[in-house]
Motif scaffolding. Sequence first.
Motif, PDB file in Angstrom:
ATOM      1  N   ALA A 182      -4.981  24.523 -86.424  1.00  0.00           N
ATOM      2  CA  ALA A 182      -5.384  24.482 -84.620  1.00  0.00           C
ATOM      3  C   ALA A 182      -7.311  23.990 -85.066  1.00  0.00           C
ATOM      4  O   ALA A 182      -7.573  23.157 -84.019  1.00  0.00           O
ATOM      5  N   LEU A 183      -7.908  25.127 -85.511  1.00  0.00           N
ATOM      6  CA  LEU A 183      -9.757  24.983 -85.028  1.00  0.00           C
ATOM      7  C   LEU A 183      -9.921  23.910 -86.383  1.00  0.00           C
ATOM      8  O   LEU A 183     -10.682  22.499 -85.068  1.00  0.00           O
ATOM      9  N   ILE A 210     -10.818  15.909 -83.049  1.00  0.00           N
ATOM     10  CA  ILE A 210     -10.242  15.543 -81.969  1.00  0.00           C
ATOM     11  C   ILE A 210     -11.760  15.209 -80.953  1.00  0.00           C
ATOM     12  O   ILE A 210     -12.462  14.585 -80.736  1.00  0.00           O
ATOM     13  N   GLU A 211     -12.658  16.620 -81.255  1.00  0.00           N
ATOM     14  CA  GLU A 211     -13.624  16.593 -80.501  1.00  0.00           C
ATOM     15  C   GLU A 211     -14.536  15.614 -80.974  1.00  0.00           C
ATOM     16  O   GLU A 211     -15.624  15.248 -80.592  1.00  0.00           O
ATOM     17  N   SER A 212     -14.507  14.387 -82.333  1.00  0.00           N
ATOM     18  CA  SER A 212     -15.808  13.936 -82.795  1.00  0.00           C
ATOM     19  C   SER A 212     -15.342  12.667 -82.547  1.00  0.00           C
ATOM     20  O   SER A 212     -15.627  11.742 -82.856  1.00  0.00           O
ATOM     21  N   GLY A 213     -14.157  12.941 -82.124  1.00  0.00           N
ATOM     22  CA  GLY A 213     -13.823  11.069 -81.775  1.00  0.00           C
ATOM     23  C   GLY A 213     -12.982  10.199 -83.238  1.00  0.00           C
ATOM     24  O   GLY A 213     -12.427   9.682 -81.936  1.00  0.00           O
ATOM     25  N   LYS A 228      -8.643  21.044 -73.331  1.00  0.00           N
ATOM     26  CA  LYS A 228      -9.158  20.730 -73.271  1.00  0.00           C
ATOM     27  C   LYS A 228      -9.920  19.496 -73.987  1.00  0.00           C
ATOM     28  O   LYS A 228     -10.663  18.332 -73.562  1.00  0.00           O
ATOM     29  N   ALA A 229     -10.102  19.919 -75.945  1.00  0.00           N
ATOM     30  CA  ALA A 229     -10.599  18.439 -76.893  1.00  0.00           C
ATOM     31  C   ALA A 229      -9.420  17.105 -76.161  1.00  0.00           C
ATOM     32  O   ALA A 229     -10.533  16.476 -76.013  1.00  0.00           O
ATOM     33  N   VAL A 230      -8.367  17.446 -76.171  1.00  0.00           N
ATOM     34  CA  VAL A 230      -7.442  16.328 -75.866  1.00  0.00           C
ATOM     35  C   VAL A 230      -8.648  15.136 -74.597  1.00  0.00           C
ATOM     36  O   VAL A 230      -8.406  14.336 -74.556  1.00  0.00           O
ATOM     37  N   ALA A 231      -8.308  16.052 -73.514  1.00  0.00           N
ATOM     38  CA  ALA A 231      -8.572  15.910 -72.226  1.00  0.00           C
ATOM     39  C   ALA A 231     -10.144  14.904 -72.127  1.00  0.00           C
ATOM     40  O   ALA A 231     -10.226  13.826 -71.580  1.00  0.00           O
ATOM     41  N   GLY A 232     -11.046  15.608 -73.555  1.00  0.00           N
ATOM     42  CA  GLY A 232     -11.866  14.565 -73.567  1.00  0.00           C
ATOM     43  C   GLY A 232     -12.279  13.247 -74.256  1.00  0.00           C
ATOM     44  O   GLY A 232     -12.802  12.647 -73.707  1.00  0.00           O
TER      45      GLY A 232
END
Length: 214
Positions: free
Chosen positions: A68-69, A75-78, A206-210
Amino acid sequence: MKSAVCNTKRASANIAHELKTPITRLCHNLLTLRDEADQFHTSRDKDFFRHLDHALEDSQRLTSIFDALLRITQIESGARRSRFTRIDLAQIVDTVTEIYQDVAEDARMTMYVVKKDAPVIIQGDRELLIQQVANLIENALRYCPTGSRITLGCGLDKEDGIAWLKVADNGPGIVDEEKERVFERLYRVDKSRTDGGLGLGLSLAKAVAGLHHG
């Protein structure tokens, strides 16, 4: 402060990546040991099997945490934007509803769907959006009392042209002092809970939303 946060996330990702292989190997070795031990099981082995099963459960939980981490970091990296395609949020809602409608009924809760017949088209990652919504619904199912109402919906604000995807419930909610921390990785509001959660569901949501500019 922003730089410090980025460095912390990068360090967390590096640690997770480095530990993933030995944790996976440990889990595999415990599974092998469990299979071999089954062949020589006697009535005197109860304590051994209990401790072995606990170790196996802990190793599998660690594997889930590291997976998960690493997923959140990706995801956060785009990086997942390269997989964006044209998707319909209404179909996302239909898919998740089909999965969780009966689950909600079994938990003696009611699941409402709010959407129009018209499609809500965006560029996005279907798999991640389904996982995001599923995480939020599972939180509602886990923490809301019997008789609660869960609402899942999507739509398009015609004035500004912005698409929206929403999960809501009428459960107890989160106290104000905890709201700023619930998106932190591995943070749990009630430290005494033993429901099996990893404390990463809202971080991923939150990461998916971002990723989708939400």
